[in-house]
Design a protein around this motif. Structure first.
Motif, short mmCIF file in Angstrom:
data_model
loop_
_atom_site.label_atom_id
_atom_site.label_comp_id
_atom_site.label_asym_id
_atom_site.label_seq_id
_atom_site.Cartn_x
_atom_site.Cartn_y
_atom_site.Cartn_z
N VAL A 128 16.49 0.90 18.77
CA VAL A 128 15.85 0.54 20.03
C VAL A 128 15.49 -0.94 20.04
CG1 VAL A 128 13.84 0.95 21.48
CG2 VAL A 128 15.02 2.87 20.43
N LEU A 129 14.98 -1.43 18.91
CA LEU A 129 14.66 -2.86 18.82
C LEU A 129 15.91 -3.71 18.96
CD1 LEU A 129 12.74 -5.21 18.22
CD2 LEU A 129 13.12 -4.79 15.78
N GLY A 130 17.02 -3.28 18.32
CA GLY A 130 18.25 -4.04 18.47
C GLY A 130 18.76 -4.04 19.89
N GLY A 131 18.64 -2.90 20.58
CA GLY A 131 19.05 -2.86 21.99
C GLY A 131 18.21 -3.76 22.86
N TRP A 132 16.89 -3.76 22.66
CA TRP A 132 16.03 -4.66 23.43
C TRP A 132 16.33 -6.12 23.11
CZ3 TRP A 132 10.59 -1.96 23.10
CH2 TRP A 132 10.54 -0.94 24.04
N ALA A 164 0.81 -1.21 0.00
CA ALA A 164 0.00 0.00 0.00
C ALA A 164 0.84 1.26 0.00
CB ALA A 164 -0.94 0.00 1.20
N HIS A 165 2.08 1.18 0.48
CA HIS A 165 2.97 2.35 0.55
C HIS A 165 4.30 2.00 -0.11
CE1 HIS A 165 0.12 2.61 3.93
NE2 HIS A 165 0.17 3.94 3.75
N PRO A 166 4.33 1.95 -1.44
CA PRO A 166 5.57 1.55 -2.10
C PRO A 166 6.70 2.56 -1.93
CG PRO A 166 3.95 2.30 -3.71
CD PRO A 166 3.25 2.23 -2.39
N ASP A 167 6.38 3.80 -1.59
CA ASP A 167 7.43 4.82 -1.43
C ASP A 167 8.04 4.81 -0.03
OD1 ASP A 167 6.93 5.60 -4.01
OD2 ASP A 167 5.45 7.12 -3.41
N ALA A 168 7.33 4.26 0.96
CA ALA A 168 7.82 4.25 2.35
C ALA A 168 8.58 2.95 2.61
CB ALA A 168 6.66 4.42 3.33
N SER A 169 9.72 2.82 1.97
CA SER A 169 10.49 1.59 2.14
C SER A 169 11.07 1.46 3.55
CB SER A 169 11.62 1.54 1.11
OG SER A 169 12.47 2.68 1.25
N THR A 170 11.45 2.59 4.15
CA THR A 170 12.01 2.54 5.51
C THR A 170 10.98 2.04 6.51
OG1 THR A 170 13.47 4.39 4.97
CG2 THR A 170 13.15 3.89 7.30
N GLY A 171 9.76 2.57 6.41
CA GLY A 171 8.71 2.11 7.31
C GLY A 171 8.38 0.64 7.11
N SER A 172 8.41 0.17 5.86
CA SER A 172 8.13 -1.26 5.61
C SER A 172 9.20 -2.15 6.22
CB SER A 172 8.03 -1.49 4.10
OG SER A 172 7.04 -0.68 3.52
N VAL A 173 10.45 -1.74 6.09
CA VAL A 173 11.54 -2.54 6.67
C VAL A 173 11.45 -2.55 8.19
CG1 VAL A 173 14.04 -2.69 6.92
CG2 VAL A 173 13.04 -2.20 4.69
N LEU A 174 11.11 -1.41 8.78
CA LEU A 174 10.98 -1.35 10.23
C LEU A 174 9.84 -2.23 10.73
CD1 LEU A 174 11.61 2.44 10.99
CD2 LEU A 174 13.12 0.50 11.42
N ALA A 196 10.59 -10.11 16.75
CA ALA A 196 10.34 -10.47 18.16
C ALA A 196 9.21 -11.50 18.29
CB ALA A 196 10.05 -9.22 18.97
N PRO A 197 8.04 -11.33 17.65
CA PRO A 197 7.04 -12.40 17.70
C PRO A 197 7.50 -13.70 17.06
CG PRO A 197 6.03 -10.34 17.04
CD PRO A 197 7.49 -10.11 17.02
N VAL A 198 8.31 -13.62 16.00
CA VAL A 198 8.82 -14.85 15.38
C VAL A 198 9.69 -15.62 16.38
CG1 VAL A 198 10.37 -15.74 13.61
CG2 VAL A 198 8.67 -14.03 13.01
N ALA A 199 10.61 -14.91 17.05
CA ALA A 199 11.48 -15.57 18.03
C ALA A 199 10.66 -16.13 19.19
CB ALA A 199 12.53 -14.59 18.53
N ALA A 200 9.66 -15.39 19.66
CA ALA A 200 8.84 -15.88 20.76
C ALA A 200 8.04 -17.12 20.36
CB ALA A 200 7.89 -14.77 21.23
N SER A 201 7.51 -17.15 19.15
CA SER A 201 6.75 -18.32 18.68
C SER A 201 7.65 -19.54 18.54
CB SER A 201 6.07 -18.00 17.35
OG SER A 201 5.21 -16.89 17.46
N VAL A 202 8.85 -19.36 18.00
CA VAL A 202 9.78 -20.48 17.86
C VAL A 202 10.20 -21.00 19.22
CG1 VAL A 202 12.06 -21.13 17.01
CG2 VAL A 202 10.55 -19.75 15.58
N HIS A 203 10.45 -20.09 20.16
CA HIS A 203 10.82 -20.51 21.52
C HIS A 203 9.72 -21.33 22.17
CE1 HIS A 203 12.47 -19.22 25.72
NE2 HIS A 203 12.97 -20.37 25.31
N LEU A 204 8.48 -20.92 22.00
CA LEU A 204 7.36 -21.68 22.55
C LEU A 204 7.24 -23.04 21.87
CD1 LEU A 204 4.80 -21.96 24.28
CD2 LEU A 204 3.56 -20.72 22.50
#
Length: 432
Positions: free
Chosen positions: A276-280, A41-51, A58-66
């Motif tokens: 911030v995500l990398g620090g957490w 929907a936002h092809p110009d906002a590549s930075t926001g899509s990557v973020l 984090a949810p992927v790691a939590a699901s795999v851990h469970l």
């Protein structure tokens, strides 16, 4: 086929744990597809899509851990006597466990795809048809290869992690192989009263100091199965402390850098949300590394200064359980510290967190708590023989319950202040 039969004939509590894995996989898959829809929907906002895609890690790691924790407690894939005779050795059971995990996570991913297509308006006949057409780019065709790649991320990662966690391990320094018949006093073994071994003279072999605990009593046979040496204490405390410090430093540096657009998780992250995500993430990894060592220290503290029977039982049990429950405790500590830090940052203000961010936060917290309870169940199953032996020896059941409550109290008394300290240090650079 065997994995399907084991899944169908499992206990209802086992099925409930698998449904939790499927629900976690469904929530994570929906977040990944939502990130894909935002990018469309936002092809110009590549930075926001990557973020947005980075926040889904984090949810992927939590699901795999469970999923790994549930696979470790699955009774259907536990080695049993006689299974190796029909071709179900440890290696085959590992494959069955990986397939069972893949089935549960794939079921959740398919459910996420159905909900995503329903909210886009591609599937009709149900409530909330096309409720998020603008956000999920309903006016554009869905790239099927990209969607399937994102949906297969959790099943593939969970299956591989389960296979690695349940792989057959050779006997290490803390493991002793079961003695054979000739080594355990069978006829014809050296040092027994049966026929002498080939190449030796008749009569029993002389006892030596290395024969076992009964070496000082020649009239007693040697111990056929000596106890294995105790496992060494977990050595992850220095590394965990260093990684936590690195995570706090990265978070502090990222919060003072230039603003990065495209993330609506919080308006008070004046710096880079990716930093911030990398620090957490580093903080969570450090707490997970240090968790077993901290749990082992808690058991040592319980036995300090002339312990009684109750404290000794609780302390030794906590030291033996350190590796099983230490890492889930560290992850829960990291999640709780993150939630406390966000609550501190948002004190007196209304947070601008959207529904997807709320779903991700609930998913991470729920998976962390469910993993901790699953690890506690695995610990209970591991010490079932010890508990039964204590009950046969006449130990009151109230003593065992008191020891369990004492272990829980000590862990809460140690990990509670630790969570508060990490949360305060994490919230300092984010404060306005």
């Amino acid at each position: 086929m065997l994995a399907l039969r084991l899944a169908r004939g499992a206990h209802p509590l086992v099925q409930l744990r698998r449904l939790l894995v499927a629900a976690a996989s469904a929530g994570t898959g929906f977040l990944l597809l939502s990130a894909l829809g935002y990018a469309m929907a936002h092809p110009d906002a590549s930075t926001g899509s990557v973020l947005r895609l980075l926040w889904c890690l984090a949810p992927v790691a939590a699901s795999v851990h469970l999923a790994v924790a549930v696979a470790r407690t699955d009774p259907g894939t536990r080695p049993r006597p006689g299974l190796a005779a029909v071709g179900l050795g440890p290696g085959r059971l590992m494959v069955v466990s990986a397939v069972t995990t893949a089935l549960s996570t794939t079921l959740g991913s398919m459910l996420a795809l159905l909900v995503f297509l329903h909210l886009r308006g591609d599937l009709t006949g149900m409530p909330f048809d096309g409720a998020a057409t603008a956000f999920l780019a309903a006016d554009q065709p869905l790239p099927l290869p990209a969607a399937l790649t994102l949906l297969l991320l959790v099943p593939v990662a969970a299956s591989l992690a389960s296979a690695v966690a349940l792989r057959p391990r050779s006997a290490g320094p803390g493991r002793t192989a079961r003695p054979s018949a000739t080594a355990a006093g069978a006829p014809g073994a050296p040092g027994t009263t049966g026929d002498p071994a080939p190449g030796t003279t008749g009569g029993p072999a002389p006892m030596t100091a290395e024969a076992g605990p009964n070496a000082g009593h020649p009239e007693l046979p040697p111990d056929p199965q000596p106890l294995p040496p105790p496992l060494p204490a977990p050595a992850g405390l220095p590394w965990g402390t260093a990684v936590v410090a690195a995570g706090l430093a990265v978070e502090s540096y990222a919060s003072r850098s230039g603003a990065a657009p495209g993330s609506d998780l919080t308006s008070r992250f004046a710096g880079s949300p990716a930093g911030v995500l990398g620090g957490w993430a580093l903080t969570a990894v450090g707490l997970a590394l240090a968790g077993p060592a901290i749990t082992h220290v808690c058991g040592w503290l319980l036995q300090a200064v002339r312990p009684g029977a109750l404290r000794l039982l609780a302390g030794r049990g906590l030291q033996g359980e350190a590796r099983r429950i230490g890492r889930p405790l560290g992850v829960v500590c990291a999640v709780a510290s993150g939630a406390y830090a966000m609550a501190t940052v948002y004190a007196g203000a209304r947070p601008s967190i959207g529904p997807l961010s709320t779903l991700g936060a609930l998913l991470v917290a729920g998976c962390a708590v469910a993993t901790l309870f699953t690890a506690a169940l695995e610990t209970k199953q591991a010490r079932a023989d010890t508990t039964a032996a204590l009950l046969r020896l006449g130990a009151p059941a109230s003593v065992l319950r008191s020891a369990a409550l004492l272990r829980a109290g000590v862990l809460l008394a140690v990990f509670g202040p630790l969570t508060w300290l990490v949360a305060e240090l994490a919230a300092m650079p984010l404060a306005p």
